[in-house]
Every structure is written in structure tokens, then in C-alpha cells.
Design a protein around this motif. Sequence first.
Motif, PDB file in Angstrom:
ATOM      1  N   ALA A  55      11.534  77.763  98.706  1.00 30.46           N
ATOM      2  CA  ALA A  55      11.826  78.749  97.320  1.00 30.46           C
ATOM      3  C   ALA A  55      12.945  78.133  96.469  1.00 30.46           C
ATOM      4  O   ALA A  55      12.520  77.890  95.254  1.00 30.46           O
ATOM      5  CB  ALA A  55      11.765  80.100  97.704  1.00 30.46           C
ATOM      6  N   SER A 114      10.883  79.253 104.562  1.00 25.82           N
ATOM      7  CA  SER A 114      10.502  80.114 103.130  1.00 25.82           C
ATOM      8  C   SER A 114      11.566  79.754 102.240  1.00 25.82           C
ATOM      9  O   SER A 114      11.231  79.705 101.029  1.00 25.82           O
ATOM     10  CB  SER A 114      10.001  81.289 103.379  1.00 25.82           C
ATOM     11  OG  SER A 114      10.988  82.077 103.923  1.00 25.82           O
ATOM     12  N   SER A 149       4.719  81.050  97.740  1.00 28.12           N
ATOM     13  CA  SER A 149       5.730  81.382  98.728  1.00 28.12           C
ATOM     14  C   SER A 149       4.891  81.081  99.943  1.00 28.12           C
ATOM     15  O   SER A 149       3.705  80.840  99.953  1.00 28.12           O
ATOM     16  CB  SER A 149       5.352  83.130  98.601  1.00 28.12           C
ATOM     17  OG  SER A 149       4.059  83.544  98.651  1.00 28.12           O
ATOM     18  N   CYS A 150       5.679  81.285 101.076  1.00 23.66           N
ATOM     19  CA  CYS A 150       5.129  81.141 102.424  1.00 23.66           C
ATOM     20  C   CYS A 150       4.678  82.404 102.717  1.00 23.66           C
ATOM     21  O   CYS A 150       5.322  83.658 102.474  1.00 23.66           O
ATOM     22  CB  CYS A 150       6.429  80.828 103.561  1.00 23.66           C
ATOM     23  SG  CYS A 150       7.082  79.194 103.251  1.00 23.66           S
ATOM     24  N   LYS A 188       3.180  86.789  98.909  1.00 25.60           N
ATOM     25  CA  LYS A 188       4.297  87.384  98.535  1.00 25.60           C
ATOM     26  C   LYS A 188       4.432  88.626  99.198  1.00 25.60           C
ATOM     27  O   LYS A 188       3.594  89.389  99.211  1.00 25.60           O
ATOM     28  CB  LYS A 188       4.519  87.442  96.849  1.00 25.60           C
ATOM     29  CG  LYS A 188       4.766  86.062  96.335  1.00 25.60           C
ATOM     30  CD  LYS A 188       5.185  86.041  94.848  1.00 25.60           C
ATOM     31  CE  LYS A 188       3.969  86.475  93.926  1.00 25.60           C
ATOM     32  NZ  LYS A 188       4.205  86.523  92.603  1.00 25.60           N
TER      33      LYS A 188
END
Length: 662
Positions: A210, A206, A223-224, A227
Motif C-alpha cells: 500500500a 499489505s 489491496s491485498c 478492500k
Amino acid sequence: MKKKLMVLGVSLALILVIVSGCTQSVEPKSYEKTIETARTDIWNAISAGGASSATVAIMDNGNLVYEEGFAMANREAGLAVTKDTQFNICSVSKVFTAAAVLQLCEDGKLELDKPVVDYLPEFTMADSRYKDISVRMLLNHTAALPGTYTTNAETTEPDPDYTQKFLAYLAGTELKGDPGKVSVYCNDGFTLAQILVEKSSGQSFSDYLATNIFTKAGMKNSSCYFKADNTDIARKYNEDGSAAPVEYINSLGSGGIAATAADLCRYGQALFQGKILSEAMVTEYTSPQYGDQTVPAGTPLYPYGLGWDSVAVADFERQGVTVIGKNGGSPQYNSQLYLLPQENISVAIVFAGNADVTGVANDIVQALLDENGLSEGLETETAEPTAATIPDELLAYAGIYGDGGAIVKIEFNNEKNAMIYKKYDGKTFETQGTYPYLSDGYFHLPVGYRAGFAKNFGQEFFMIYDQSSDAGFVSGQKMAAAAAALDTSQFSGKSWIPTNLSAIDANAMGVKTGVVTELPGYLYHTANGGYTLYGLKDATTTQMVLPYGRDLAQATIAENNGQMILTIMDYQLINTASVASLQNDEAIVIGSDGQSICRKLDNDGTFSAVMPEGGRIVIYGPDLQPDYDSSSGVAEEIPVTAGSYLVFIGAPGATFTYAYTV
């Protein structure tokens, strides 16, 4: 060579170009009909009841020319879908995983054609061929890994140990074929690629995405997982109007990223602008990368790139327009990303719930091309093929075929000059359709495709082809009866219920195993309606025999505390024949081993329970399909059918209080 129209500037403004020393004006594009098409298709999908909400966007030469949300993201809170609402993009995540790997290649930390074990010595399998799997093979689906490790892959809360358990699972499995030969869609390869990114970069997956992709592309809503603490999530709603639990996909590199449609378009633009990868690496990323035995002849209908489903979508390639595409789907979401590199256009759409997302995306792209004259138009249609006699050499292809999710019997009717297509339903082969043979040499299906047969690599194949070319895919491999049939009694006619299902695992599968009497030496196991063929190593161990099958999983049977236990991946399942009936005065307390408690319901009636903290109840109908799952919401009183099975899940010592009324 087909002409490509190059878009040479900002699409919403007057553009000046120099032609032969003269200044000419180029009309800005129009999007009115395209937007109308998008709105109509999306609202139709939502009105049909399968989809709960949607987000769509179009970016043209860096301009977000269309972005819209549809319906309610959260009905209980009265929140509509906004430009910031996150959706799970499912397998579209794979294009980001592939890009991360390619960035690390550019940095000199990885090489595409080096073995994975050079970088991940902790990756092992019970099959020496695994050492031949290269980094590239993970990204173009040629690694020959079993398919999808589903244990805790989709959960109601994140599982930080998923990749560790995945590696432990692989250590005991085999490959379904030789690495590098056949491109068969495989989630497991991208889970391995995720681990490879973390190991090579020294960052969490992640954090790497990012910093190196989302920020560079201006993807502020990506996001992974979702969020942290985000409440602006598009929820999927069930038929009864209840909200499904928030879905977390722990195989992040395969399908665990959340985003908006606009962010997906921003990624496409960043790719076009060279912000993510060099020009040479983008070419590598988006070039055909499929294995040389993916089809026995012709070209694949879905030519894989690295992470992409198709680097030349057939419907648009025929019109002289290259479209690169990636589709995604999970139990709760469906997504599609299309990039038109020559036109510098990105189109993305994501649904919460079930919808034909690719069909909608195709309509949007087609409307955009038509509205702005960006295609050369459809190829000139040739004369319609006419009825013809089936050649004698095709008749030899009659027989039983297996793929990843069905057992099929092919027969021919010489009087009607037609192919009869049958599917196995656990008891017999049921006719699904009768398809005529025509003068173009194919059997014609009612959905715009053609069927045929091919022989290569020592095998015979049932093929599905595009309507107007030799592009196709293997839909089944012909199976010959085993020379010496092993004892199949341990698997024959058995039903199985999981005893170690976790409280958060959304994949509450029940399994049936059996044999096809017309195909000695093989057995099948089925979950969620699909039937997959396996061979036998011995009386209690299966082996994969379908290198073209998508998701396979070996099974073993062993005795444990006097009971026969079926193990598939990390799931341990008990034979339903040994499940005791539920008694109203029985104390249901989870033992120290944490194993679930299974009980059978002998009568129609109603059931209710008081759940312990962290507890879960799953009720399987007589067909072994989950009829009720408390993780989707606790009901006060549940109608139950005689022959159903209850599974009580909880931590050691968890006590269930319940009432069963008949």
C-alpha cells in the motif's frame, strides 16, 4: 536489429517533434477498432456462459484512453461493474511481490543472489539443498520447491495463519531438483518472497504494498484481499445462476491482490516513469531470468523475468514489438497484464469466471498495433512444410512421459509417418491425437504449435515448440522402468477422502492413487482429473521424480487409530474402502479432535441437512469430484448418487441434523 517505434508524447493530442530543424505534426492514435475488438471479444466470452463480468483498460503515455466494465458485478443487488469494482487479479500479484523484493534490494535490505536462509532462518526443509535457494530463484521460478501449498490457499474467509502453516509444511518436504537449474512455474516461491518482504521491511505485506507501490502508482482500488468492507466486488456466478462465495487467496504474494484493470495499467505507467524502481532495476526486473536447464536446446517459449511470465511474448516479438506479460487464474477469476515498454502502453483485462483471458488480451493488443501501424507486420511466411518420413533416430523416443499433470505415451506410426499421442485415464492410455511428421522436422499439432523431442542433461524430453522458431517448453520427461520395483500395494487402486478439511478451504480434493502396469516402480495420485507420477522411497512414502512438473506433493501413508491415513501436504485422507455407510438414525456429532466424519451413500436418493454454525457438508460423487459443497450455498434438497461420499465438517461438538431419502 528490429526497429522499434517509440511513442514520443501524449497519445490523444497533437504532438510536435523536431526533425532536422523542422516542426512536424504527428497524428494522434486511434482506438476505435481496438475498443470494438475488446467489446466484441469480452461480450462473446460472457455470452458463452463461462465469464460473469469483466473489466478492461488501456493506458497510453499516461492517458487512460479506454476503460470499461461489462455485465453485473452483483446480480442480487443489481450492481453493474464500475471503474471502482474490484476483481481478484490472481497471479498477476506476482509482479508486485517481485517489485517489492527489488525495492528492498535497492534499499540494501536484500540481495538477489544471497541465500534466502540468510534472511529467513526459520525457513527449513528436509533436503539440504534448500540452503542454496537464493532470493532471485524465488522470483524466476528456479527454486525447485514442490509447487503450490494448497491447504487453505483459497478460502471463503481470510486465514491469517496461512504463511505460518506454509513454513511448517516446507520443513517436512524435499526439493524436486537442484535449485537454480530449471524454471518451472511455482507459487510457493512467491509465498516465501511475501514472507521475505515482511521480515525485511518490518511491515505486513499489505501495508508494504500500500505504501510503497499502490500509493506511488495511484492505484486507489488495489489491496491485498478485497478492500475492507468493500461491497463493490465482481462476483463469480455458477451455471445455475447462484453466486459463488467471495474468494480469498491467502497466498497473497502469489495471487491474493485485488484491483481494477485501470489500476494495473497505472502500475505499468508508474513503472515506465521510474516511480517504482530505478531504471537499472527495471532492466533487471524485465530481463530474461530463466534457469539454464529450462529447455534442453533453443530458448524457452515463455522467457521468465522476475515475476513475469514472459519478457518477450512470441506473437508480438515476431512483429518487432516487445510485450511483457503476466497471466493469472484462480477458480473464480482470470487476468492478464501486458506492458509495451517502447510504446509506453499498458493493457489489462480481468474476468470474473472462466474465459480465455490471454486470447482476448492478445486480440486487443494486436488490434491496437494494427490500427496505429505500431508493428513491422508479421514475418514473411516461408513455404509450407510437406509430408516427410520420420527419421530412425526419432523412433527411439517412443515411451511413457510424465509431467506435472499427465502421464503420456508416445508411439509412432511409420506407415502414416505420424506420432500417436496418448494420455493415461487411470486404466489405460487413450489416444488423444495423431500428428503428422513434416519436412521442417516437427510433428504438427492442430493448434498452431509443433511437437518434437530432445536429449540433454541425461534425460529425454517431449517438447512443444512455437510454429516458426526453436522456442519451446518441456511437455514431458521420458520415464524408465525402475530397476527394482518396490511394493506399491499400499497405494494401488485406492481412493481417498479428506478427514481434516477446514470449513473455509475451497480446495475440497478427493484423491485416487494407483500404479501404471506398464511402468514398474512408480505410482500416481490424481485429483481434479490430472495424473502425476511419483517414485517410492519405501512402501509408504513417495518421492518427486519430475523436476519439470509444475505442482507436485509428496504423499505418505501411516496407520492412525487402526485406519490407514494418506497425508498430502496438510490434508489427511481416509481410504474410502473403510468408510461406513450412512444410516438415517445415526447421530452425526464432530468429536473432540475436530476430525471430519465421512459416510458412504449406498443408494440413489435425496439428502438434506440442517447446518450447525460454522459447519460444512461436501458430497463427493463416485468419481471423487465434489458434487455439492454447502460453502457455495445451502440447498434444501440435494439429489445424490449411489456410491457417493458425505463429509461432515465442523468444530468439536458440532451436531448435524439430516434426512437421507432413497
